[in-house]
Design a protein around this motif. Structure first.
Motif, short mmCIF file in Angstrom:
data_model
loop_
_atom_site.label_atom_id
_atom_site.label_comp_id
_atom_site.label_asym_id
_atom_site.label_seq_id
_atom_site.Cartn_x
_atom_site.Cartn_y
_atom_site.Cartn_z
N SER A 1 -24.73 23.62 -37.01
CA SER A 1 -23.99 24.09 -35.84
C SER A 1 -22.49 23.96 -36.03
O SER A 1 -21.72 23.98 -35.08
CB SER A 1 -24.42 23.30 -34.61
OG SER A 1 -24.20 21.95 -34.86
N ARG B 1 -19.44 37.01 -25.50
CA ARG B 1 -20.49 36.04 -25.81
C ARG B 1 -21.06 35.43 -24.53
O ARG B 1 -22.26 35.24 -24.40
CB ARG B 1 -19.95 34.95 -26.72
CG ARG B 1 -21.05 33.98 -27.11
CD ARG B 1 -20.74 33.19 -28.32
NE ARG B 1 -19.54 32.39 -28.14
CZ ARG B 1 -18.95 31.72 -29.12
NH1 ARG B 1 -19.43 31.79 -30.33
NH2 ARG B 1 -17.88 31.01 -28.91
N GLU C 1 -25.01 35.53 -23.20
CA GLU C 1 -25.78 34.30 -23.03
C GLU C 1 -26.20 34.06 -21.58
O GLU C 1 -26.80 33.02 -21.28
CB GLU C 1 -24.97 33.10 -23.55
CG GLU C 1 -24.94 33.07 -25.07
CD GLU C 1 -23.99 32.03 -25.62
OE1 GLU C 1 -23.36 31.30 -24.83
OE2 GLU C 1 -23.87 31.97 -26.86
N ARG D 1 -22.74 37.32 -35.57
CA ARG D 1 -23.49 36.11 -35.20
C ARG D 1 -24.01 36.24 -33.77
O ARG D 1 -25.15 35.89 -33.47
CB ARG D 1 -22.57 34.89 -35.32
CG ARG D 1 -23.27 33.58 -35.10
CD ARG D 1 -22.38 32.44 -35.55
NE ARG D 1 -21.23 32.24 -34.69
CZ ARG D 1 -21.25 31.52 -33.57
NH1 ARG D 1 -22.37 30.94 -33.18
NH2 ARG D 1 -20.17 31.38 -32.84
N THR D 2 -23.15 36.73 -32.90
CA THR D 2 -23.57 36.89 -31.51
C THR D 2 -24.66 37.96 -31.39
O THR D 2 -25.66 37.76 -30.70
CB THR D 2 -22.35 37.27 -30.65
OG1 THR D 2 -21.32 36.34 -30.92
CG2 THR D 2 -22.69 37.24 -29.18
N ASN E 1 -26.73 38.82 -33.63
CA ASN E 1 -27.95 38.27 -34.20
C ASN E 1 -28.74 37.50 -33.14
O ASN E 1 -29.97 37.60 -33.05
CB ASN E 1 -27.56 37.34 -35.36
CG ASN E 1 -28.75 36.89 -36.16
OD1 ASN E 1 -29.61 36.19 -35.65
ND2 ASN E 1 -28.83 37.29 -37.41
N LYS E 2 -28.01 36.75 -32.32
CA LYS E 2 -28.70 36.00 -31.25
C LYS E 2 -29.26 36.95 -30.21
O LYS E 2 -30.37 36.75 -29.71
CB LYS E 2 -27.71 35.03 -30.58
CG LYS E 2 -27.61 33.72 -31.29
CD LYS E 2 -26.85 32.75 -30.41
CE LYS E 2 -26.49 31.49 -31.18
NZ LYS E 2 -25.38 30.80 -30.56
N MET F 1 -32.63 38.57 -30.83
CA MET F 1 -33.86 37.80 -30.62
C MET F 1 -34.46 38.12 -29.25
O MET F 1 -35.67 38.14 -29.09
CB MET F 1 -33.59 36.31 -30.70
CG MET F 1 -33.31 35.84 -32.09
SD MET F 1 -33.05 34.07 -32.06
CE MET F 1 -32.21 33.85 -33.61
N THR G 1 -30.08 40.40 -38.82
CA THR G 1 -30.06 41.11 -37.52
C THR G 1 -30.74 42.46 -37.67
O THR G 1 -31.56 42.86 -36.83
CB THR G 1 -28.61 41.31 -37.05
OG1 THR G 1 -27.90 40.11 -37.24
CG2 THR G 1 -28.56 41.71 -35.59
#
Lengths: 145, 900
Positions: free
Chosen positions: A57, B277, B281, B314-315, B317-318, B321, B352
């Motif tokens: 992390s 982001r 989220e 990265r974002t 990729n999340k 999901m 991704t």
């Protein structure tokens, strides 16, 4: 928390390392991890071009400046973008202190000044100053304009 | 660690450049530090020495206590100098030396003076140094100055005080919390950094006060926070407020969404990204809310700055999901990132794409990845392999190209973890996609032809032994397996022998040829290989010498051990760590029992030795009391404790009960309860009871069964004598209707005769005093007839049980404290094992599903699905669905709930 600022020469020897909130026993691991990361990826990279990686992390943003490579490591609120900001300031300050992207010798000649700059930029894991002109004055104890 | 640096700079000039710190030595620098004591200070020289000290410290050099103290005292002298550059260095070195509490006093007065200096920069630095070295007592003295500094008009002074506050909050929270008003004022500062630091501190001060944080966010989101860094903080705090408030918001409007959306149009990239982001989220984010955020992230994908590309991918990729469809628009941009110089970005882009790609794009994607794989590190490759495995399970029709990809990368260079990830993936694909089996097995066979990892070879051989015989042409694998016997090390050879035996057992047509190969193994140089070959040959030749039937052979070869290997290993290690003769006979068995090991003994006819397998029991179960009498206040703690290894405890109980002739005819012990305390703690007599359930009998310590009409007392086994301060046990047996989960309540009385013991002879006197002692009631409840045995995958178990004996009904549980309380009550009532963590009810849930499994008396598996709902006045309703192997058991579970 800005966990670490580490500056190494092109052979991977550490010139400056400042850890914050990293247990002493983990520092060696971080040191070798970062040096390897730099060795694997920084070849042929232009001065101040920022590279980024994450390990679990924790984020790492790093770049090369003259003969030295600079790594900043952070987590939580110090994510890749905040670290990029910190690294940008560090790059600028080092370049400013040395007058150009430093050779290793030049870096060591200006070592005291660079330490002062780092002290103004990162204080115990928190980003404190980000403006290069201000930093330039602060290290000489001159008030900002 | 850095070496003294000598570096030649060929590019710039031929002159050899020496490091100014070449040959630097701690001792010499400490000597040099004496210049700090000179009456005529040379600021330049002093600065150089301080730089050397800093260099040493930065290289990880440490100073002894004496050295550090000496340097620190010298450094304090430098406060006399008026040189600004030197003063700045002094501040730095004091922080780096971090003097101990008793030394700090030396420098405090100088720093306090600087803190009140007219020179702003002295003030700022003195604050930072003081806060670094100070403790609580000093802090109260300087608190007044710090509060002033927070609202100082010089931003450097204000920032210094605020950042100090953030650090001090960890050690002296009460003091810092008193600065709230000043910090609040600083949040409104025009200086960007002051605002940033003030906001961070204010939030930390108020973080435990939800309402205060909400107010802070409400007021600041309306105003103008100038600093981008502060904006980012505000966005984070806003998301936190949204997370906490969304649960109470029934209207469907998401508070502060407009603010987040507006931040997407901010001019600072950092702020835009943070807002994007935060939106991705949001819990339960809708596509409409997501779209603007995805759009800006897509723009960042083609940014010239690697950090922005990384952050965006990265974002995404999340997001992929949870909302893969929302990310598909970015696929083209992400494909161009596969060749990104920064490998972290490329790997994230690939994984991704693998999550969001559709079936038609798989082949194209695989082509791109193939080029990419050769130049990334193993850790990234593993991530890609795992993503490909998931993709293949998602699109089973594409197994051919994905399997080929995996087999190709399996042949390339790579470390153990990487190869293991590939092999694991192929094994999973073979298991889950039947069409992929033969193809996959051949890939694995080819891999073991040139595999440097013994572990992987043995794993694959084991897997081949199970799956290979079931294929259409098992003979084609034999060559690969036997090659291992010829070419590999002993471990792999032994594995190969086992695999050959499995083929021999399963495929009759291959048997004669397998015999030929196994016989060759009898001449192997390794004991284990020869032993295995001998054992398998004897078994397979089927003369009944070792095992009698074909089924026994297969059981032996394919049956699982049914024992957690970790436990087995621990037990064996414990066993061998105590030196003793290892004679194979019953005496070992007893010896093991004494060490609280439960074991299984496999015996093979006509074999001289028996195979002894020890099984588990980390916890000692030496004493199994059913009732005991002890000295007042001296209750043994171990007796009432619930055993951690239920099966072993049951075994131990079973052993105990079967040793009593009267109980030997009851059949197999079904369940023993945890000990139930029949006396209060700290009373004169400590008694607890364990209920042992047999098909028709209940054994316990009971005296009066007036409330338990269906139970008939069969026999009692009283205790002849019970010496002072030692435990003893007594038994009462009740008969109940067979197969019926009879319940009832028994009241108990301890009746006994107290006799004096002559301390000289140790003999009891003849006359004693009769006495009685009232004990608590003991209930036999329905849960006593259910074993709490879990299942690893409830859904599979539920599906495979089928709906034939399913019984569904609804129940009102009446008003309850909370949903969690209702769930626990029902679990307790049924005595079954909660599965998949469903016994945990999230806070504030209005509904909950709980999955239970167990074995009912008579070894009947039962699965239960409980759906709970709670309404306003805490009325709980429950839907109970039961599946079992027997209709009557499903009904019985409903009866338990209905009567409970």
């Amino acid at each position: 928390m800005l966990l670490a600022v580490l500056i190494a020469n092109s052979e991977g020897n550490i010139l400056v390392e400042r850890f914050n909130g990293v247990p002493a026993e983990e520092r060696l691991h971080w040191r070798s991890f970062l040096v390897k990361l730099g060795a694997d990826n920084l070849g042929g990279v232009k001065n101040e071009d920022q590279l980024v990686a994450c390990h679990k992390s924790v984020y790492i943003v790093y770049s090369v400046l003259g003969d030295v490579s600079i790594f900043v490591v952070g987590k939580d609120e110090y994510d890749e973008l905040a670290l990029a900001e910190a690294l940008f300031v560090i790059n600028t300050a080092v370049k400013d202190a040395c007058g150009k992207p430093p050779t290793e010798r030049l870096f060591l000649d200006k070592y005291g000044k660079i330490c002062l700059c780092l002290d103004e930029i990162v204080w115990k894991g928190l980003l404190e100053n980000t403006d290069k002109d201000r930093i330039k004055r602060l290290i000489r104890l001159k008030p900002p304009i | 660690m850095a070496q003294p640096l000598v570096k030649k700079d060929d590019d710039r000039d031929d002159e050899v450049e020496y490091s100014p710190f070449l040959g630097i030595e701690k001792g010499a620098v400490l000597q040099e530090a004496r210049v700090f004591n000179d009456p005529q200070l040379d600021p330049r020289r002093c600065s150089q020495v301080i730089t050397k000290l800093l260099y040493l410290l930065n290289q990880g050099e440490t100073f002894t206590k004496v050295e550090a103290t000496e340097v620190f005292f010298s450094v304090t002298k430098l406060f006399q100098a008026k040189d600004l550059g030197l003063r700045r260095m002094v501040y730095l070195i004091i922080k780096e030396l971090s003097p101990s509490a008793d030394e700090v006093i030396i420098v405090t007065s100088s720093l306090m003076k600087d803190m009140n200096s007219k020179t702003d920069m002295y003030r700022a630095n003195a604050i930072r140094v003081l806060c670094r070295i100070t403790d609580g007592t000093l802090l109260t003295q300087i608190e007044r100055y710090l509060k002033q500094a927070i609202v100082d008009k010089n931003p450097v002074v204000a920032s210094a005080a605020l950042v100090s506050g953030i650090h001090l909050l960890q050690t002296n929270p009460e003091i810092v919390k008193r600065w709230s008003n000043e910090v609040q004022e600083a949040v409104q500062s025009r200086a960007a950094l002051v605002q940033f630091h003030a906001l961070a501190l204010l939030h930390q001060i108020r973080q435990n006060d939800r309402l205060a944080v909400s107010k802070l966010v409400t007021s600041l989101t309306k105003g103008t926070v100038r600093s981008p860094l502060a904006q980012c903080l505000l966005i984070r705090y806003t998301s936190q407020v949204i997370r906490e408030s969304s649960m109470n918001n029934q209207t469907g409007d998401r508070p502060f969404y407009d603010y987040l959306e507006a931040c997407l149009r901010n001019k600072a990239e950092m702020v835009i990204f943070e807002a994007a982001r935060a939106i991705t989220e949001l819990s339960g984010v809708t596509n409409r809310e997501l779209t603007p955020a995805i759009t800006v992230l897509q723009l960042f994908l083609s940014s010239s700055k690697p950090v922005l590309r990384f952050a965006a991918v990265r974002t995404l990729n999340k997001v992929a999901m949870t909302h893969p469809m929302a990310v598909t628009n970015c696929n083209i941009d992400m494909e161009s990132l596969i060749s990104d110089q920064n490998r972290s970005i490329a790997t994230l882009a690939i994984t991704t794409l693998l999550k969001t790609g559709n079936e038609s794009s798989v082949d194209r994607l695989m082509k791109q990845i193939t080029n990419f794989m050769s130049d990334i590190a193993d850790e990234f490759k593993i991530v890609v392999v795992e993503a490909i495995r998931s993709l293949c399970l998602k699109f089973p029709l594409k197994y051919r190209s994905l399997m080929n990809f995996l087999s190709n990368i399996l042949r390339e260079e790579g470390g153990f973890d990487y190869k293991k990830a590939i092999v694991d993936s192929i094994v999973i694909l073979i298991r889950d996609i039947p069409d992929a089996k033969e193809n996959g097995l051949l890939h694995l066979c080819e891999f073991i032809e040139d595999c440097e990892f013994t572990y992987l070879s043995t794993q694959i051989l084991h897997f081949l032994g199970i799956e290979g015989p079931k294929t259409s042409d098992p003979s084609k694998y034999i060559r690969y397996i036997y090659n291992r016997v010829i070419l590999e090390n002993a471990t792999v050879r032994a594995s190969a022998v086992s695999t050959l035996a499995k083929f021999g057992a399963m495929v009759d047509s291959l048997k004669p040829r397998i015999f030929v190969l196994l016989r060759r193994c009898l001449f192997d140089s390794d004991d284990e290989v020869r032993d295995r070959a001998t054992l398998y040959l004897n078994m397979l030749e089927g003369d009944g010498a070792i095992v009698e039937t074909d089924k026994d052979v297969k059981n032996f070869l394919f049956g699982s051990l049914d024992v957690p290997l970790v436990n087995l290993e621990t037990s064996l290690k414990n066993y061998v760590s105590v030196p003793r003769e290892l004679a194979v006979s019953l005496c070992i068995v007893q010896c093991l029992l004494a060490y609280s090991h439960v074991f299984v003994q496999y015996r093979f006819k006509n074999l001289q030795t028996s195979l002894l397998i020890l099984i588990l029991l980390p916890k000692e179960v030496k004493s199994l009391p059913l009732a005991e009498k002890k000295a007042p206040g001296k209750k043994p703690t171990g007796l009432g404790a619930a055993p951690t290894a239920p099966t072993s405890t049951v075994d131990a109980y079973e052993k105990l009960l079967s040793s009593i002739p009267e109980f030997s005819s009851f059949g197999k012990l079904f369940k023993s309860s945890a000990p139930v305390e029949l006396t209060e703690a700290e009373t004169e007599y400590a008694v607890n009871a364990v209920k042992h359930i047999f098909d028709r009998h209940v054994v316990t310590v009971i005296v009066d069964a007036s409330d338990a009409e269906e139970f008939t007392e069969v026999s009692t086994k009283p205790l002849r004598s019970l010496p002072y301060d030692s435990p003893g046990q007594t038994f009462v047996v009740f008969e109940k209707p067979e197969g019926v989960p009879t319940v009832g309540k028994f009241s108990n009385m301890l009746k006994f005769i107290v006799k004096e013991v002559d301390p000289t002879t140790g003999e009891a006197e003849e006359d004693g005093v009769e006495d009685e002692y009232q004990l608590e009631d003991l209930e036999v409840v329905a849960a006593d007839y259910v074993l709490n045995v879990g299942v690893s995958n409830f859904r599979n178990a539920w599906e495979s049980m089928g709906p034939d004996f399913e019984r569904v009904d609804e129940y009102g549980l009446g008003p309850r404290e909370s949903l969690a309380e209702a769930v626990n009550t029902v679990i307790g009532l049924l005595g079954m094992q909660p599965c998949e963590g469903t016994e945990v009810v999230p806070n504030n849930s209005r509904s909950h599903t709980c999955l239970l499994s167990g074995v009912f008396m008579g070894n009947v598996k039962v699965l239960v699905r409980l759906s709970f709902g709670i309404d306003g006045p805490k009325e709980v309703a429950m839907k109970l669905a039961v599946r079992s192997e027997d209709e009557s058991i499903s009904d019985a579970i409903h009866e338990i709930v209905a009567s409970g």
